[in-house]
Scaffold this active site. Structure first.
Site, PDB file in Angstrom:
ATOM      1  N   ARG A 171     -38.848 -80.048  52.515  1.00 44.67           N
ATOM      2  CA  ARG A 171     -40.411 -80.041  51.870  1.00 44.67           C
ATOM      3  C   ARG A 171     -41.791 -79.451  52.175  1.00 44.67           C
ATOM      4  O   ARG A 171     -41.921 -78.935  52.779  1.00 44.67           O
ATOM      5  CB  ARG A 171     -40.151 -81.491  51.192  1.00 44.67           C
ATOM      6  CG  ARG A 171     -40.939 -82.328  52.257  1.00 44.67           C
ATOM      7  CD  ARG A 171     -40.554 -83.966  52.801  1.00 44.67           C
ATOM      8  NE  ARG A 171     -41.333 -84.577  53.315  1.00 44.67           N
ATOM      9  CZ  ARG A 171     -43.044 -84.288  52.863  1.00 44.67           C
ATOM     10  NH1 ARG A 171     -43.561 -84.317  52.245  1.00 44.67           N
ATOM     11  NH2 ARG A 171     -43.393 -85.433  54.852  1.00 44.67           N
ATOM     12  N   ARG A 248     -38.780 -69.146  70.707  1.00 43.97           N
ATOM     13  CA  ARG A 248     -39.932 -68.764  69.709  1.00 43.97           C
ATOM     14  C   ARG A 248     -41.497 -68.506  70.631  1.00 43.97           C
ATOM     15  O   ARG A 248     -41.436 -69.673  71.193  1.00 43.97           O
ATOM     16  CB  ARG A 248     -41.079 -68.497  67.900  1.00 43.97           C
ATOM     17  CG  ARG A 248     -39.496 -68.392  67.270  1.00 43.97           C
ATOM     18  CD  ARG A 248     -39.674 -67.176  67.218  1.00 43.97           C
ATOM     19  NE  ARG A 248     -40.746 -65.744  66.762  1.00 43.97           N
ATOM     20  CZ  ARG A 248     -41.354 -65.345  66.466  1.00 43.97           C
ATOM     21  NH1 ARG A 248     -40.045 -63.619  67.328  1.00 43.97           N
ATOM     22  NH2 ARG A 248     -42.554 -64.541  65.952  1.00 43.97           N
ATOM     23  N   ARG A 279     -53.185 -67.204  62.988  1.00 43.21           N
ATOM     24  CA  ARG A 279     -54.590 -67.636  62.903  1.00 43.21           C
ATOM     25  C   ARG A 279     -55.285 -67.462  63.791  1.00 43.21           C
ATOM     26  O   ARG A 279     -55.111 -67.073  65.476  1.00 43.21           O
ATOM     27  CB  ARG A 279     -54.033 -69.283  62.510  1.00 43.21           C
ATOM     28  CG  ARG A 279     -53.206 -69.461  64.148  1.00 43.21           C
ATOM     29  CD  ARG A 279     -52.967 -70.900  63.869  1.00 43.21           C
ATOM     30  NE  ARG A 279     -52.598 -71.983  65.707  1.00 43.21           N
ATOM     31  CZ  ARG A 279     -52.785 -73.241  65.006  1.00 43.21           C
ATOM     32  NH1 ARG A 279     -52.865 -73.816  63.910  1.00 43.21           N
ATOM     33  NH2 ARG A 279     -52.058 -73.732  66.083  1.00 43.21           N
TER      34      ARG A 279
END
Length: 367
Positions: A171, A248, A279
């Site tokens: 979601r 990862r 980021r």
């Protein structure tokens, strides 16, 4: 035996377990292969700023017991995570909320925003999403997907969104309020003075040894204690008997800048594919710093290999089935496995602490 417990790893799980064991009168030795305590929550002080050396660690939980527990060691500040997203030099608020929808479409009411999203979702006409891209389009439509999800996710996972499974995003939370608070949790903050204060308080009075590689002297180290608590990679502990679990990894590039304020926010995500990092963190904003200089960190997601730090478990079907084999093997041994690597779970900090408290309570209450 010299020690009751040998604890491998001085991160949150190992530190909480050691603290709880010591309260019960147990003698513990905590070892870590790094040159510092704290695992990935370790902070390095640079220019008077607590720099999160292994990525942003923002404590958040709905569990009052866990919140009270960490605050009993160090007071937490009122930091609220409100990241920004930079897509081709345009700024958007995260998480997706009315500020974001206004920035995208100039809509001013929840009804207008819902209508925009519903129209875009219907235009895609996806009934059974087969991959992450289709899943996202079926939830939020093309604008949000293209600008704020696609590039960031593909950089994070090193795969095209069409090659990633749909379940990665079950979601996507949409908020129809003007609310930039990223987490829904009731309690949120950063330890005043940094995470080292929390770790040092947990390990007060506990013997610790740094730059000790458990696997270099496994037999001798295990012979020093009655019980073993292991927080490293479970597959490595069993010599990769069933294969190597996948992760990862991240590369961090830290820079000290001769300015007071670089980006005006602790976290800014870069969501277009052309920029290689995901980021930039500006650490002083985690603690409302007013230092003359600032420290920023660029995060570059990378493929994981044996010489890199494992950060995110790749919890796909193949890896999860392999982990279950290791877990079943571990249940036959009288060893406590705990934490992100030993349990092969992407834990938030409060979940690691809860896991360590639950395991220690089960052991010490039974004695």
């Amino acid at each position: 035996m010299k020690y009751d417990y040998l604890i491998v790893g001085a991160g949150l799980f190992g530190s909480v377990f050691a603290h709880e064991a010591q309260k019960k009168g147990k003698k513990c030795l905590v070892i870590d292969r790094r040159s510092h305590l704290g695992g990935n929550v370790y902070c390095e002080e640079i220019e008077g700023i607590n720099v999160h050396k292994y990525g942003a660690h923002i404590f958040h939980t709905n569990d009052k017991e866990i919140w009270d527990y960490v605050n009993s060691f160090v007071a937490f500040n009122r930091y609220t995570n409100s990241p920004m997203a930079n897509y081709r030099d345009q700024l958007y608020n995260l998480p997706f909320n009315m500020n974001t929808f206004y920035q995208l479409w100039k809509v001013k009411t929840p009804a207008e925003a819902r209508a925009f999203i519903n129209k875009q979702v219907q235009q895609e006409g996806i009934k059974n999403p087969k991959n992450l891209e289709e899943q996202a389009l079926s939830l939020v439509g093309r604008d949000i997907y293209e600008k704020l999800i696609k590039g960031y996710t593909e950089k994070q996972w090193g795969r095209k969104a069409t090659e990633l499974p749909a379940f990665i995003i079950k979601r996507l939370p949409l908020r129809f309020t003007f609310d930039n608070n990223y987490f829904n949790d009731k309690y949120q903050g950063i330890p005043i003075g940094g995470y080292n204060k929390l770790i040092n308080a947990l390990l007060e009075g506990v013997e610790t040894r740094l730059e000790v590689d458990f696997f270099q002297d496994k037999t001798a180290l295990m012979s020093m204690a009655d019980k073993l608590v292991f927080t490293g990679k479970i597959d490595e502990f069993y010599d990769y008997r069933y294969g190597k679990l996948e992760y990862r990894s991240l590369d961090f590039k830290h820079q000290t800048l001769n300015m007071e304020n670089y980006q005006g926010n602790a976290v800014v995500n870069y969501t277009d594919a052309e920029i290689p990092y995901t980021r930039i963190l500006e650490h002083k904003h985690f603690e409302f710093g007013t230092q003359k200089k600032t420290v920023i960190t660029k995060e570059y997601p990378t493929e994981w290999s044996g010489n890199k730090e494992p950060y995110y478990p790749i919890n796909d079907k193949r890896n999860n089935e392999m982990y279950i084999k290791y877990r079943d093997l571990s249940l036959q041994d009288d060893i406590i496995f705990g934490g992100r690597l030993a349990e092969y779970k992407y834990y938030d900090m409060h979940q690691v602490i809860a896991s360590a408290l639950a395991k220690s309570k089960k052991i010490f209450n039974a004695q």
